[in-house]
Scaffold this active site. Structure first.
Site, mmCIF file in Angstrom:
data_model
loop_
_atom_site.group_PDB
_atom_site.id
_atom_site.type_symbol
_atom_site.label_atom_id
_atom_site.label_comp_id
_atom_site.label_asym_id
_atom_site.label_seq_id
_atom_site.Cartn_x
_atom_site.Cartn_y
_atom_site.Cartn_z
ATOM 1 N N LYS A 202 -34.179 2.351 67.336
ATOM 2 C CA LYS A 202 -33.381 2.900 68.435
ATOM 3 C C LYS A 202 -34.167 4.010 69.113
ATOM 4 C CE LYS A 202 -29.105 5.175 69.631
ATOM 5 N NZ LYS A 202 -27.700 5.363 69.289
ATOM 6 N N LYS A 262 -32.762 -1.281 70.301
ATOM 7 C CA LYS A 262 -31.934 -0.686 71.342
ATOM 8 C C LYS A 262 -32.728 0.359 72.103
ATOM 9 C CE LYS A 262 -27.794 1.954 71.880
ATOM 10 N NZ LYS A 262 -27.132 3.072 71.324
HETATM 11 C C1 PBG Z 1 -24.256 6.718 69.616
HETATM 12 C C2 PBG Z 1 -24.522 5.525 70.440
HETATM 13 C C3 PBG Z 1 -25.066 5.481 71.730
HETATM 14 C C4 PBG Z 1 -24.976 4.156 72.135
HETATM 15 C C5 PBG Z 1 -24.396 3.427 71.094
HETATM 16 N N1 PBG Z 1 -24.138 4.282 70.059
HETATM 17 C C6 PBG Z 1 -25.587 6.562 72.590
HETATM 18 C C7 PBG Z 1 -26.682 7.412 72.120
HETATM 19 O O1 PBG Z 1 -27.301 7.173 71.101
HETATM 20 O O2 PBG Z 1 -26.946 8.403 72.795
HETATM 21 C C8 PBG Z 1 -25.395 3.632 73.480
HETATM 22 C C9 PBG Z 1 -24.655 2.442 73.978
HETATM 23 C C10 PBG Z 1 -24.883 2.119 75.401
HETATM 24 O O3 PBG Z 1 -25.604 2.834 76.149
HETATM 25 O O4 PBG Z 1 -24.329 1.117 75.841
HETATM 26 N N2 PBG Z 1 -25.082 7.059 68.641
#
Ligand code: PBG
Length: 338
Positions: A202, A262
């Site tokens: 991520k 992600k």
């Molecule tokens: C939280 C999380 C995020 C997303 C999913 N879980 C945001 C982040 O990490 O700042 C993003 C999902 C999206 O942008 O559709 N940890």
């Protein structure tokens, strides 16, 4: 490479197979199915549906609406829904205490959705950001997210969700060691069948912008030195690829059943590498910013909306992904059904 003149291959004409719809379909290498989709959905504590301004076509759903959506998912052949909470700002605190609330919106949504459509899998994020005033994924101390103290909170949150009937826990916080800690806690509680899909690779991305709007998460870097303006000390550097291998190897060793990349489209190279390297079920998250980009361009008449949606999702299948977490899921399932 020097390309020989066409005459050197008189019999080779790659266009031959492209000449008709039937022959293109016949030789197609990958296809997108409703069963490839995990429906990304925001649930809120109030009533009805509330549109998300930066994500045209996406609404925050009440628990009753989420239960209806679970029935729709079953009818559309969508195997799983990933739920994310929108929490009333006045109820948040610096520690994200509500993350482990037993009768909070997530636990109530799990139960309502499972009662309405038990055949549909439910996945829950494990992270504190929807519940913290500062919007970070963990516990802050002197402007840093503290790893081990955060893990303790994540384990509580994971157990509460698992007891409520969540099928897949998806730690999205990027703390070191959280998958192992959650797995051990599940084993100790007799919850060994709960699956873990780790947000393994991520990245600290600009593409999560609209999500923060959707879940109403606290503004990062509100000017306070104790509230850093980005998540770069825990999410990965977008420049890195070898590090993704190490992240995924660790999460697998710690007990993840599935792994995730992600954001999605800007990181297709990572998805392909992980599939080749680990042969694990690998998912991509087509995040909020990817959704917003496609919708904004389409609404300006700059791209063909339906074709762009299908092409963007098909790309993940071509990269070797087992499936895609996407806000387009119900729409695409309807499109695929024809
Ligand atoms: C939280 C999380 C995020 C997303 C999913 N879980 C945001 C982040 O990490 O700042 C993003 C999902 C999206 O942008 O559709 N940890």
């Amino acid at each position: 490479m020097t390309v020989p003149p066409l005459a050197a291959y008189p019999a080779t004409r790659l266009r031959r197979l492209r000449q008709a719809d039937w022959s293109r379909r016949m030789v197609r290498e990958t296809s997108l199915q409703p069963s490839d989709l995990i429906w990304s959905m925001v649930v809120h504590e109030g009533e009805g549906r509330i549109p998300v301004a930066s994500m045209p076509g996406v609404d925050r759903l009440s628990i009753a609406e989420a239960a209806k959506a679970a029935i729709a998912a079953r009818e559309l052949g969508i195997p799983c829904i990933a739920i994310f909470p929108h929490i009333d700002g006045a109820r948040k605190d610096a520690e994200g205490s509500l993350a482990a609330e037993e009768d909070g919106v997530i636990c109530r949504a799990i139960k309502a959705m499972k009662a309405a459509a038990p055949e549909v899998g439910i996945m829950c994020d494990v992270a504190l950001d929807p519940f913290t005033t500062h919007g970070h994924d963990g516990v802050l101390k002197d402007g840093r997210v503290v790893n081990d103290a955060t893990i303790e909170r994540l384990v509580e949150q994971a157990l509460v969700q698992a007891r409520a009937g969540c099928d897949i826990l998806a730690p999205s916080d990027m703390m070191d060691g959280r998958v192992g800690a959650i797995r051990a806690a599940l084993e100790a509680e007799g919850l060994q069948d709960v699956m873990i899909m780790s947000y393994a690779a991520k990245y600290a991305s600009a593409f999560y912008g609209p999500y923060r709007d959707a879940i109403g998460s606290g503004k990062l870097g509100s000017g306070d030195v104790a509230n850093p303006g980005d998540k770069k000390t825990y999410q990965m550097d977008p420049a890195n690829t070898e590090e993704a291998i190490r992240e995924v190897a660790l999460d697998i060793a710690e007990g993840a059943d599935m792994v995730m990349v992600k954001p999605g489209m800007p990181y297709l190279d990572i998805a392909r590498r992980l599939v080749d390297e680990f042969a694990m079920p690998t998912f991509a998250f087509q995040v909020s910013g990817e959704y917003a980009m496609i919708m904004a361009a389409a609404q300006n008449g700059w791209i063909d909306e339906e074709r762009a949606i299908l092409e963007s999702l098909g790309a993940f299948k071509r990269a070797g992904c087992a499936g895609i977490i996407t806000y387009f899921a119900p729409r695409v399932a309807k499109m695929l059904r024809g």
